[in-house]
Design a protein around this motif. Sequence first.
Motif, PDB file in Angstrom:
ATOM      1  N   GLY A   1      24.500  -4.644   0.016  1.00  0.00           N
ATOM      2  CA  GLY A   1      24.684  -4.797  -1.340  1.00  0.00           C
ATOM      3  C   GLY A   1      23.797  -5.261  -2.336  1.00  0.00           C
ATOM      4  N   ALA A   2      23.661  -6.149  -2.457  1.00  0.00           N
ATOM      5  CA  ALA A   2      23.153  -6.530  -3.627  1.00  0.00           C
ATOM      6  C   ALA A   2      21.206  -5.401  -3.468  1.00  0.00           C
ATOM      7  CB  ALA A   2      22.130  -7.866  -3.300  1.00  0.00           C
ATOM      8  N   PHE A   3      20.573  -5.768  -1.552  1.00  0.00           N
ATOM      9  CA  PHE A   3      19.119  -4.932  -1.947  1.00  0.00           C
ATOM     10  C   PHE A   3      19.512  -3.219  -2.400  1.00  0.00           C
ATOM     11  CE2 PHE A   3      16.598  -2.203   0.520  1.00  0.00           C
ATOM     12  CZ  PHE A   3      15.368  -2.546  -0.011  1.00  0.00           C
ATOM     13  N   ILE A   4      20.821  -2.530  -2.464  1.00  0.00           N
ATOM     14  CA  ILE A   4      20.484  -1.196  -2.827  1.00  0.00           C
ATOM     15  C   ILE A   4      20.472  -1.196  -4.726  1.00  0.00           C
ATOM     16  CG2 ILE A   4      22.136   0.598  -2.871  1.00  0.00           C
ATOM     17  CD1 ILE A   4      23.388   0.043   0.094  1.00  0.00           C
ATOM     18  N   SER A   5      21.521  -2.249  -4.645  1.00  0.00           N
ATOM     19  CA  SER A   5      21.666  -1.582  -6.073  1.00  0.00           C
ATOM     20  C   SER A   5      20.126  -2.763  -6.871  1.00  0.00           C
ATOM     21  CB  SER A   5      23.388  -2.338  -6.600  1.00  0.00           C
ATOM     22  OG  SER A   5      23.381  -4.170  -6.288  1.00  0.00           O
ATOM     23  N   ILE A   6      20.199  -4.132  -6.509  1.00  0.00           N
ATOM     24  CA  ILE A   6      19.357  -4.889  -7.702  1.00  0.00           C
ATOM     25  C   ILE A   6      17.975  -4.316  -7.504  1.00  0.00           C
ATOM     26  CG2 ILE A   6      18.897  -6.874  -8.294  1.00  0.00           C
ATOM     27  CD1 ILE A   6      21.488  -8.018  -7.675  1.00  0.00           C
ATOM     28  N   ALA A   7      17.537  -4.094  -5.847  1.00  0.00           N
ATOM     29  CA  ALA A   7      16.179  -4.510  -5.449  1.00  0.00           C
ATOM     30  C   ALA A   7      15.963  -2.944  -5.335  1.00  0.00           C
ATOM     31  CB  ALA A   7      15.770  -4.990  -4.089  1.00  0.00           C
TER      32      ALA A   7
END
Lengths: 306, 352
Positions: free
Chosen positions: A207-213
């Motif tokens: 999830g972090a990859f999708i929104s932050i990265a």
Amino acid sequence: MEEMLAVFIASTLRLAMPLMLAASGELVSERAGVLNLSLEGMMLTAAFFGALGSWASGNPYLGVACAILASVVVSAVQAWLSVNLRANQLVVGIGFNILALGATTLLYRIIFGGLSREEIPGLPKLAVKGLSDLPFAGTAFFQQSVIVYVGLALIVLIWAMLNHTSFGLAVRAVGDEPRSADKAGIPVAATRWKAVLITGFMAGFAGAFISIADIHTFTENMTNGAGYLALAAVIFGGWNVGRTIAACLLFGAATALQFQLPAMGIHVPTAFLLMLPYLLALLAVAGVVGRLEPPTSLTLPFQRGK
Amino acid sequence: MTDRRRLLGMAVPFVAVLGSMIVGLLLIAASGKDVPDAIEAFMDGAFGSAFAIGASINRAVTLSLVGLGFILAFRANLTNVGGEGQIAVGGIAATALGLWPPIASLPLGLAVIVPLLGGTLAGAFWGGIAGFMKVRFGTNEVISTLLLGFVALLAVYWCVQSTALLRQPQTSSATLPESLQIADAAKLPSLTGNAESPLHIGLVICLLLAVATAIVLQRSTFGLRLRAIGLNELAARRAGMPGGIMMVVALAMAGAFGGLAGAIMLQGEQYYLKTGFSSGYGFDGLVVGLLSRGSTLGVLAGALFFGFLRSGGISMEIMAQVPAALTLVIQGLIVIAVAGSVILVEKLQGAR
């Protein structure tokens, strides 16, 4: 042509990344006998809290930590329901996905208001020194976000853990023969709990990859079925790490075609290209790759003496 | 003792609904909105006028149909999660037939009936695919119906993006990616004759089908066989029941209800196809089916509740600036609470 191929590989890797992270985590849990249909909800929750954390603190790494924490909390509730309360795992999963969609949309509206697309501090792309300048492989593999390299390392760790540690052996035992595992002194409930928490951790990363990265903002329902694709990849991969990752890459490549084909002047209806990953996933779960054997006790709760 | 057990079983959904609604109110308060204002907006949107009541009941009709299909398949222990996609293919078929001039000129109400049947068949086909995959390849129907749902939603997108399919002729760059409006003859007749109320004969269709479903489930050999397969597939097969065919039929029937729901949505209120027209009704219908514990009356009650909840939620968003996503939160909590309390209820029932 070569440049295009390099770009295609790079975008395949980028699009497959959240699937690979989520699917490898889910794999651990399924090998332990617990199916998390809530994977989608965990990823969406993580994407939201990651974006929120990054926006509030100004530090994308803190955002990643928030994402993982949020997802692990969801997975803990899922574990409690699946393992201790012996609830129907499919139904609970659907419930979580509805809840996650509602809660993240609601919180986003309350905190950011209306339909604003607040840009958040994202993770930098990390050009690997010396390698990123390579003519072909440089563009294809070595100009990705930091999280990609960490994620790949985590996936290797999961593979090693499942296949070469006693914990991995315990996970497989409670997923196949919980009764025998219990008699052999393996704590079934605790092992399943840990496996589900690992899923939560990896889904948080995804999830972090999708929104932050990747996107650098949060939008409503931004995971848009990625969790379900990851679940299909686990089935496609026959509950084996290497093959699951290959399935994720295939789904990623199918998605990347949306951008690649028009750039190459090939006109295929966008709708068909958008459909392609799901069609492939359908073929996959229909067993075109051969009939696959799931862990024997997948979705079956365990209760001693029953 | 059985009375007490039944009461306990019924108490769970009520407690879950009540608790989730309270959480919803707390969330409104926590977000700094005025709670009485929000409640007033909710009531107004749900029951405030003939229009509001008609719209809410129409929503309940869609939800009931999906829910009825769900409990039919669930009797055979099959979980149909594909309501959303089945609504979508039903809507596509109904639009295509409703736009086709030869159909619109059919007499005796056939102009309405043929698109409805077309939608039903499309849904049945879509559900049947999942049934076939289950029987032939052993694919879990939860995963297959979900994936088929995504494909169907994208099929709607495809249909309204391409003029070769259902998109209206592009006269300017501002032409929206939507279909033309279906023929007047294909629109569902109003039930009340009151122009104020959008209530249409979908309600009658739905009630008739609810009675039929109850009879099939409780009084027919078919219903008994579904239950036998749901309880123990192997034993049912040994007893000579065609287990595979039954499963395909069960999922096709669930799909048929979804497809009909889509056709009714389209011919009853929306009149033209656009992306996302199913807007979550498939999942809401699933929730209705789950909460009903397999009872037809339960489906109708749940559908009414969620129909009014949805109308009220939309009105709350417009009038009191409370995001309608709040209703999703309430629904998610209800599902989790009901699923999570199964063991607890069994313990209480067993303990007398």
